[in-house]
Design a protein around this motif. Structure first.
Motif, mmCIF file in Angstrom:
data_model
loop_
_atom_site.group_PDB
_atom_site.id
_atom_site.type_symbol
_atom_site.label_atom_id
_atom_site.label_comp_id
_atom_site.label_asym_id
_atom_site.label_seq_id
_atom_site.Cartn_x
_atom_site.Cartn_y
_atom_site.Cartn_z
ATOM 1 N N LEU A 161 7.646 4.386 -6.938
ATOM 2 C CA LEU A 161 6.597 3.441 -7.328
ATOM 3 C C LEU A 161 6.902 2.753 -8.665
ATOM 4 N N THR A 213 6.322 9.724 -6.837
ATOM 5 C CA THR A 213 5.925 8.548 -7.606
ATOM 6 C C THR A 213 7.149 7.799 -8.129
ATOM 7 N N ALA A 260 -1.624 7.447 -8.189
ATOM 8 C CA ALA A 260 -0.341 8.120 -7.944
ATOM 9 C C ALA A 260 -0.020 9.100 -9.073
ATOM 10 N N PRO A 285 -2.870 1.945 -8.770
ATOM 11 C CA PRO A 285 -1.618 2.653 -9.051
ATOM 12 C C PRO A 285 -1.811 3.938 -9.866
ATOM 13 N N HIS A 322 0.852 -1.190 0.000
ATOM 14 C CA HIS A 322 0.000 0.000 0.000
ATOM 15 C C HIS A 322 0.885 1.237 0.000
ATOM 16 N N ALA A 323 0.679 2.127 -0.945
ATOM 17 C CA ALA A 323 1.395 3.403 -0.924
ATOM 18 C C ALA A 323 0.519 4.426 -0.224
ATOM 19 N N PRO A 380 2.963 -0.557 -6.123
ATOM 20 C CA PRO A 380 1.903 -0.651 -5.119
ATOM 21 C C PRO A 380 0.672 -1.350 -5.706
ATOM 22 N N VAL A 424 -3.155 2.559 -3.730
ATOM 23 C CA VAL A 424 -2.608 3.876 -3.386
ATOM 24 C C VAL A 424 -3.660 4.630 -2.576
ATOM 25 N N THR A 468 -8.808 6.376 -1.995
ATOM 26 C CA THR A 468 -8.093 5.132 -2.240
ATOM 27 C C THR A 468 -8.304 4.728 -3.688
#
Ligand code: ADP
Ligand code: MG
Length: 259
Positions: A211, A208, A236, A233, A36-37, A216, A219, A230
């Protein structure tokens, strides 16, 4: 398979202007193998979340729950949380003069595993892990983080991650202050840890660029003490383009700079 659940977590800190509530109802579930980012503006409480999970005494939990496989993490001392499988890579790793990296790592490993690692395999494991992170062997005898550059401290955090093999790792801006080569080396370390143990990762980051190396699954945007959005990806990239102002209260203005 393990699960880390954060439920309606509210926490505050004592400041010189009085008690300040920083976490305002945090909800998150992370399973083994998930990355999870967590992205968000400066001062939104990301590090506070990391510290509160780890059990930093400055942060007082007012309400809410944190469960690791159903066990109440908040009832545990910081070392019990580590033994339960939680790991924190700090945004600003602390220097511990007088304690060598070797002693620190061996002591931590012994505590986490409940028994001392066999000397020969341990020495080999440590040397190999340092080599992969391109750390000079001399670092083993130096005091923990003392005089390390920003990038060296981040490598030392990932070294701990690889050796201690937690169930969940919170990485608080482990990418900050790294040049391109160090970013790749550190990311590869995190990916190796994930491949070998299947750990779940909460990765706090502004950028980013990390990433691209650590992919992830999910995100999240964290603003004003809780998660506000939420996505996958692609979120991001959206944040990189649009910044965080859209998530801040009107007139607050973000002091963060997305690179
Ligand atoms: N120990 C502390 N004493 C006083 N204020 C704090 C303390 N820790 C955090 N804060 C305040 O809480 C807010 C969130 O900080 P932090 O969690 O470091 O944000 P982030 O990591 O998202 O940049 C900030 O306004 C910060 O000044
Ligand atoms: Mg922070």
């Amino acid at each position: 398979m393990s699960t880390l659940q954060i439920k309606d977590l509210v926490a505050s800190v004592e400041t010189k202007d009085g008690r300040k509530r920083i976490l305002k109802g945090v909800n998150l579930t992370v399973n083994s193998g998930e990355t999870h980012a967590i992205m968000g503006p400066n001062g939104s409480g990301k590090s506070t979340l990391a510290y509160t999970l780890a059990g930093h005494p400055k942060y007082e939990v007012e309400s809410g729950q944190v469960l690791l496989d159903g066990q109440d993490l908040l009832a545990m001392t910081p070392d019990e949380r580590a033994k339960a499988g939680l790991f924190l890579a700090m945004q600003y790793p602390v220097e511990v003069p007088g304690v060598s990296m070797t002693n620190f790592l061996r002591t931590a490993k012994t505590e986490i595993d409940g028994k001392a690692p066999a000397i020969r395999t341990w020495t080999r494991e440590l040397t190999d892990a340092m080599k992969r992170l391109k750390m000079d062997p001399k670092f083993a005898t130096r005091s923990v983080n003392e005089g390390f550059s920003g990038g060296e401290k981040k490598r030392a955090e990932v070294l701990q991650l690889e050796l201690l093999r937690p169930k969940f790792a919170v990485l608080d801006e482990t990418d900050s202050g790294l040049d391109v080569d160090a970013l790749r080396i550190v990311s590869e370390g995190v990916n190796r840890a994930k491949e070998s143990t299947g750990l779940g990762i909460l990765m706090v980051t502004h950028y980013t660029r990390i990433l691209k190396y650590i992919k992830p699954d999910i995100v999240h945007v964290f603003a004003d003490g809780h998660f506000v959005k939420t996505g996958g990806p692609e979120l991001a990239d959206e944040l990189e383009e649009q910044g965080y102002d859209q998530f801040l209260p009107e007139g607050a203005g973000s002091e963060s700079a997305l690179a």
